[in-house]
Design a protein around this motif. Structure first.
Motif, PDB file in Angstrom:
ATOM      1  N   VAL A   1       6.690  69.498  51.446  1.00 42.07           N
ATOM      2  CA  VAL A   1       7.331  68.742  50.367  1.00 42.07           C
ATOM      3  C   VAL A   1       7.205  69.543  49.078  1.00 42.07           C
ATOM      4  O   VAL A   1       6.143  70.104  48.791  1.00 42.07           O
ATOM      5  CB  VAL A   1       6.663  67.354  50.220  1.00 42.07           C
ATOM      6  CG1 VAL A   1       7.257  66.566  49.065  1.00 42.07           C
ATOM      7  CG2 VAL A   1       6.786  66.576  51.527  1.00 42.07           C
ATOM      8  N   ASP A   2       8.302  69.594  48.297  1.00 43.56           N
ATOM      9  CA  ASP A   2       8.234  70.348  47.041  1.00 43.56           C
ATOM     10  C   ASP A   2       7.354  69.630  46.015  1.00 43.56           C
ATOM     11  O   ASP A   2       7.116  68.434  46.115  1.00 43.56           O
ATOM     12  CB  ASP A   2       9.622  70.670  46.492  1.00 43.56           C
ATOM     13  CG  ASP A   2      10.399  69.462  46.017  1.00 43.56           C
ATOM     14  OD1 ASP A   2       9.794  68.501  45.517  1.00 43.56           O
ATOM     15  OD2 ASP A   2      11.640  69.488  46.131  1.00 43.56           O
ATOM     16  N   ASP A   3       6.858  70.400  45.061  1.00 45.66           N
ATOM     17  CA  ASP A   3       5.899  69.876  44.082  1.00 45.66           C
ATOM     18  C   ASP A   3       6.434  68.692  43.286  1.00 45.66           C
ATOM     19  O   ASP A   3       5.672  67.797  42.925  1.00 45.66           O
ATOM     20  CB  ASP A   3       5.477  70.985  43.106  1.00 45.66           C
ATOM     21  CG  ASP A   3       4.635  72.056  43.784  1.00 45.66           C
ATOM     22  OD1 ASP A   3       4.049  71.762  44.845  1.00 45.66           O
ATOM     23  OD2 ASP A   3       4.567  73.174  43.241  1.00 45.66           O
ATOM     24  N   ASP A   4       7.729  68.671  43.011  1.00 45.15           N
ATOM     25  CA  ASP A   4       8.318  67.593  42.218  1.00 45.15           C
ATOM     26  C   ASP A   4       8.354  66.260  42.954  1.00 45.15           C
ATOM     27  O   ASP A   4       8.568  65.222  42.332  1.00 45.15           O
ATOM     28  CB  ASP A   4       9.736  67.962  41.782  1.00 45.15           C
ATOM     29  CG  ASP A   4       9.761  69.155  40.844  1.00 45.15           C
ATOM     30  OD1 ASP A   4       8.734  69.408  40.168  1.00 45.15           O
ATOM     31  OD2 ASP A   4      10.800  69.847  40.783  1.00 45.15           O
ATOM     32  N   HIS A   5       8.173  66.260  44.280  1.00 42.15           N
ATOM     33  CA  HIS A   5       8.285  65.035  45.078  1.00 42.15           C
ATOM     34  C   HIS A   5       6.975  64.617  45.749  1.00 42.15           C
ATOM     35  O   HIS A   5       6.970  63.724  46.591  1.00 42.15           O
ATOM     36  CB  HIS A   5       9.383  65.193  46.126  1.00 42.15           C
ATOM     37  CG  HIS A   5      10.748  65.240  45.520  1.00 42.15           C
ATOM     38  ND1 HIS A   5      11.292  66.398  45.051  1.00 42.15           N
ATOM     39  CD2 HIS A   5      11.640  64.258  45.275  1.00 42.15           C
ATOM     40  CE1 HIS A   5      12.490  66.128  44.560  1.00 42.15           C
ATOM     41  NE2 HIS A   5      12.730  64.843  44.677  1.00 42.15           N
ATOM     42  N   LEU A   6       5.867  65.252  45.369  1.00 44.26           N
ATOM     43  CA  LEU A   6       4.586  64.888  45.983  1.00 44.26           C
ATOM     44  C   LEU A   6       4.204  63.442  45.702  1.00 44.26           C
ATOM     45  O   LEU A   6       3.592  62.784  46.547  1.00 44.26           O
ATOM     46  CB  LEU A   6       3.475  65.839  45.503  1.00 44.26           C
ATOM     47  CG  LEU A   6       3.593  67.278  46.002  1.00 44.26           C
ATOM     48  CD1 LEU A   6       2.508  68.138  45.369  1.00 44.26           C
ATOM     49  CD2 LEU A   6       3.530  67.338  47.511  1.00 44.26           C
ATOM     50  N   ASP A   7       4.570  62.927  44.541  1.00 42.89           N
ATOM     51  CA  ASP A   7       4.275  61.528  44.209  1.00 42.89           C
ATOM     52  C   ASP A   7       5.197  60.558  44.939  1.00 42.89           C
ATOM     53  O   ASP A   7       4.934  59.349  44.962  1.00 42.89           O
ATOM     54  CB  ASP A   7       4.386  61.298  42.698  1.00 42.89           C
ATOM     55  CG  ASP A   7       3.285  62.017  41.929  1.00 42.89           C
ATOM     56  OD1 ASP A   7       2.213  62.276  42.512  1.00 42.89           O
ATOM     57  OD2 ASP A   7       3.506  62.330  40.739  1.00 42.89           O
ATOM     58  N   ALA A   8       6.274  61.061  45.519  1.00 39.62           N
ATOM     59  CA  ALA A   8       7.245  60.229  46.233  1.00 39.62           C
ATOM     60  C   ALA A   8       7.208  60.526  47.732  1.00 39.62           C
ATOM     61  O   ALA A   8       8.230  60.463  48.408  1.00 39.62           O
ATOM     62  CB  ALA A   8       8.639  60.463  45.664  1.00 39.62           C
ATOM     63  N   MET A   9       6.033  60.843  48.240  1.00 40.41           N
ATOM     64  CA  MET A   9       5.887  61.235  49.649  1.00 40.41           C
ATOM     65  C   MET A   9       6.411  60.161  50.600  1.00 40.41           C
ATOM     66  O   MET A   9       7.043  60.480  51.602  1.00 40.41           O
ATOM     67  CB  MET A   9       4.428  61.548  49.935  1.00 40.41           C
ATOM     68  CG  MET A   9       4.191  62.201  51.259  1.00 40.41           C
ATOM     69  SD  MET A   9       4.532  63.943  51.238  1.00 40.41           S
ATOM     70  CE  MET A   9       2.911  64.588  51.244  1.00 40.41           C
ATOM     71  N   ASP A  10       6.163  58.886  50.296  1.00 42.50           N
ATOM     72  CA  ASP A  10       6.622  57.807  51.184  1.00 42.50           C
ATOM     73  C   ASP A  10       8.148  57.793  51.299  1.00 42.50           C
ATOM     74  O   ASP A  10       8.679  57.552  52.389  1.00 42.50           O
ATOM     75  CB  ASP A  10       6.117  56.450  50.690  1.00 42.50           C
ATOM     76  CG  ASP A  10       4.607  56.318  50.825  1.00 42.50           C
ATOM     77  OD1 ASP A  10       4.023  56.973  51.722  1.00 42.50           O
ATOM     78  OD2 ASP A  10       4.014  55.556  50.033  1.00 42.50           O
ATOM     79  N   GLU A  11       8.842  58.060  50.210  1.00 44.22           N
ATOM     80  CA  GLU A  11      10.306  58.096  50.245  1.00 44.22           C
ATOM     81  C   GLU A  11      10.799  59.292  51.063  1.00 44.22           C
ATOM     82  O   GLU A  11      11.769  59.180  51.812  1.00 44.22           O
ATOM     83  CB  GLU A  11      10.889  58.152  48.825  1.00 44.22           C
ATOM     84  CG  GLU A  11      10.743  56.862  48.051  1.00 44.22           C
ATOM     85  CD  GLU A  11       9.382  56.708  47.377  1.00 44.22           C
ATOM     86  OE1 GLU A  11       8.536  57.639  47.447  1.00 44.22           O
ATOM     87  OE2 GLU A  11       9.144  55.638  46.791  1.00 44.22           O
ATOM     88  N   VAL A  12      10.135  60.437  50.919  1.00 45.98           N
ATOM     89  CA  VAL A  12      10.501  61.619  51.696  1.00 45.98           C
ATOM     90  C   VAL A  12      10.294  61.346  53.186  1.00 45.98           C
ATOM     91  O   VAL A  12      11.154  61.660  54.006  1.00 45.98           O
ATOM     92  CB  VAL A  12       9.693  62.855  51.244  1.00 45.98           C
ATOM     93  CG1 VAL A  12       9.989  64.056  52.137  1.00 45.98           C
ATOM     94  CG2 VAL A  12       9.985  63.188  49.785  1.00 45.98           C
TER      95      VAL A  12
END
Length: 92
Positions: free
Chosen positions: A10-21
């Protein structure tokens, strides 16, 4: 059917949105095994029909863009499994 193992980064910008990914990867066909939040990685597999080796390679190539296209995915890498013989096995 044969399974192709995947390691998704997962890219750094989306680590806080892991559940969505993870949810989007499931929609793209990934069966999620583990979510490694501290590493920013997701492991899992996709099912692929059995067939000729050339057919499987082409199917794996078609599957990769589906996972890579998910928002927040930096890379989708096919994982390979390697086995070695036990220490007491005869040399081959």
């Amino acid at each position: 059917m044969s399974a192709q193992q995947w390691i998704i980064t997962v890219d750094d910008d989306h680590l806080d949105a892991m559940d969505e990914v993870v949810a989007e990867l499931r929609e793209a066909g990934l069966v999620v095994d583990k979510v490694l939040r501290s590493l920013g990685q997701i492991t899992g597999y996709t099912e692929e029909p059995t067939g000729s080796a050339a057919g499987l390679s082409a199917q794996a190539d078609r599957r990769r863009p589906d996972l890579s296209a998910v928002t927040g995915v930096a890379s989708a890498d096919g994982a390979r499994r390697h086995n070695i013989a036990p220490p007491d096995a005869e040399v081959q």
